[in-house]
Design a protein around this motif. Sequence first.
Motif, mmCIF file in Angstrom:
data_model
loop_
_atom_site.group_PDB
_atom_site.id
_atom_site.type_symbol
_atom_site.label_atom_id
_atom_site.label_comp_id
_atom_site.label_asym_id
_atom_site.label_seq_id
_atom_site.Cartn_x
_atom_site.Cartn_y
_atom_site.Cartn_z
ATOM 1 N N SER A 277 5.178 17.545 -50.049
ATOM 2 C CA SER A 277 4.736 16.272 -49.475
ATOM 3 C C SER A 277 5.958 15.372 -49.342
ATOM 4 C CB SER A 277 3.647 15.631 -50.341
ATOM 5 O OG SER A 277 3.053 14.538 -49.656
ATOM 6 N N LYS A 278 5.829 14.080 -49.659
ATOM 7 C CA LYS A 278 6.917 13.102 -49.607
ATOM 8 C C LYS A 278 7.747 13.242 -48.338
ATOM 9 C CE LYS A 278 7.171 11.710 -54.453
ATOM 10 N NZ LYS A 278 6.824 10.299 -54.287
ATOM 11 N N SER A 279 8.984 13.799 -48.421
ATOM 12 C CA SER A 279 9.875 13.824 -47.260
ATOM 13 C C SER A 279 9.528 14.892 -46.226
ATOM 14 C CB SER A 279 11.318 13.999 -47.718
ATOM 15 O OG SER A 279 11.866 12.762 -48.122
ATOM 16 N N LEU A 280 8.429 15.568 -46.422
ATOM 17 C CA LEU A 280 7.978 16.554 -45.445
ATOM 18 C C LEU A 280 7.890 15.978 -44.037
ATOM 19 C CD1 LEU A 280 6.546 19.129 -44.392
ATOM 20 C CD2 LEU A 280 4.445 18.312 -45.480
ATOM 21 N N ALA A 281 7.381 14.752 -43.895
ATOM 22 C CA ALA A 281 7.108 14.204 -42.568
ATOM 23 C C ALA A 281 7.833 12.887 -42.313
ATOM 24 C CB ALA A 281 5.597 14.035 -42.372
ATOM 25 N N GLY A 282 8.971 12.687 -42.923
ATOM 26 C CA GLY A 282 9.793 11.533 -42.617
ATOM 27 C C GLY A 282 9.139 10.195 -42.859
ATOM 28 N N GLY A 283 8.171 10.131 -43.780
ATOM 29 C CA GLY A 283 7.502 8.881 -44.101
ATOM 30 C C GLY A 283 6.053 8.811 -43.667
#
Length: 434
Positions: A277-283
């Motif tokens: 999760s977290k930085s998976l989708a740039g925010g």
Amino acid sequence: MMPKRTTAEWQEIRDQYIPQGVGNGNRNIAKYGRGAELYDIEGERYIDFAGAIGTINVGHAHPEVVKAIQEQAENVIHPGFNVMMYDSYIELAKQLTEITPGEHAKQTILLNSGAEAVENAVKIARKYTKRQAVVTFDRAFHGRTNMTMGMTSKVKPYKFEFGPFAGELYKAPYPYPYRKPDDMSDETYEAFMIEEFERFFLTTVAPESTACVVMEPVQGEGGFIVPPKRFVKYVEEFCKKHGILFVADEIQTGFGRTGAFLASEHFEITPDFVTLSKSLAGGVPLSAVVGRSEVMNEASPGELGGTYAGSPLGCAAALAAIDVIRNENLNERAEVIGEQIEAKGKAWAEKYEWVGEVRRLGAMVAIEIVEDRKTKTPDKMKAAAIAKAANASGVLLLTAGLYGNVVRFLPPLVMTDEQLEEGLEKIASVFDDL
């Protein structure tokens, strides 16, 4: 259209309409961010060493991520993957199976949050193994839902008076090299922790009852504790021996943070599941569980998913963020950033007796604050004072750790050398003033 108000006015309204249980490290109002910088509505600039708690490794408003979100929003915002499929979900699932360790067949489900990913990994593990027990570790953090609170170690502020929690959740010992006995060598300590892990399965829960072991390769909220490679590999081997599914919680360690796409690469392990999760989708809110196909396929249609799980906006952002990490060599950049923070930290350790240890993996860096290096007594108050003063000076900084005495660094990996040096100098001034 948002009404124009001063910071003080927004703070007053926030206190009236949002409960105090939602914490705020900085009570100014963000207006816009670019790369490793944030600006508030008063025009004040902040160098970001918090990265939205490790969520924006590619930086604030990266142009490629913004472009991907805009293009997706113009076409379809959310049909619901369970209603009608879309290509970005499928492509992202494919890419995540390629990024995660192992040559075996893998499959991916997409969800909304890190806690939801962890719960689904447990859910699938129990379905496949027909076992109930779930093992996590001392100082672990896995989320704030009922099950993940039970899997989390730290009582305050995460669990206090929120129970009862889900059953069959157990916590095994996890190494803390900085706090090992002074008369114990590293090699002896590693052997001791392995013996303690084995003993745990004799005294607390049987391997035959255990569905999965969920492990952060580097503990996040626990204080950025980097375990010995020998211990991590032993846990993996123990799980294989006893038919236990090994889950690597890479929610905070993933996507370049440790100098590799996943921290598992450093430890040369091949988990059965990886949670992301977290930085998976740039925010953008998005999470994933990637696991062995034969295990993931145990669930029947309709048993997995959710209304917003794997939203098109999140998938588009994630595909762009992965490209950015590759094209801008952010895994390599993480090591450069981490080296520079570590060098500053060690210089501070020579100057201040209360800097206990500087530790890191890639750009996941921690400075443990103690009363003095001889006793190693945690100094939560000083760590909190450092974070507060840093924020006041224009540097976003967070603390962590079971004792709340760890200053942690999670800067966006697009941070420039100039921003890094400026931010560290501001923190150095904070240290000097204590």
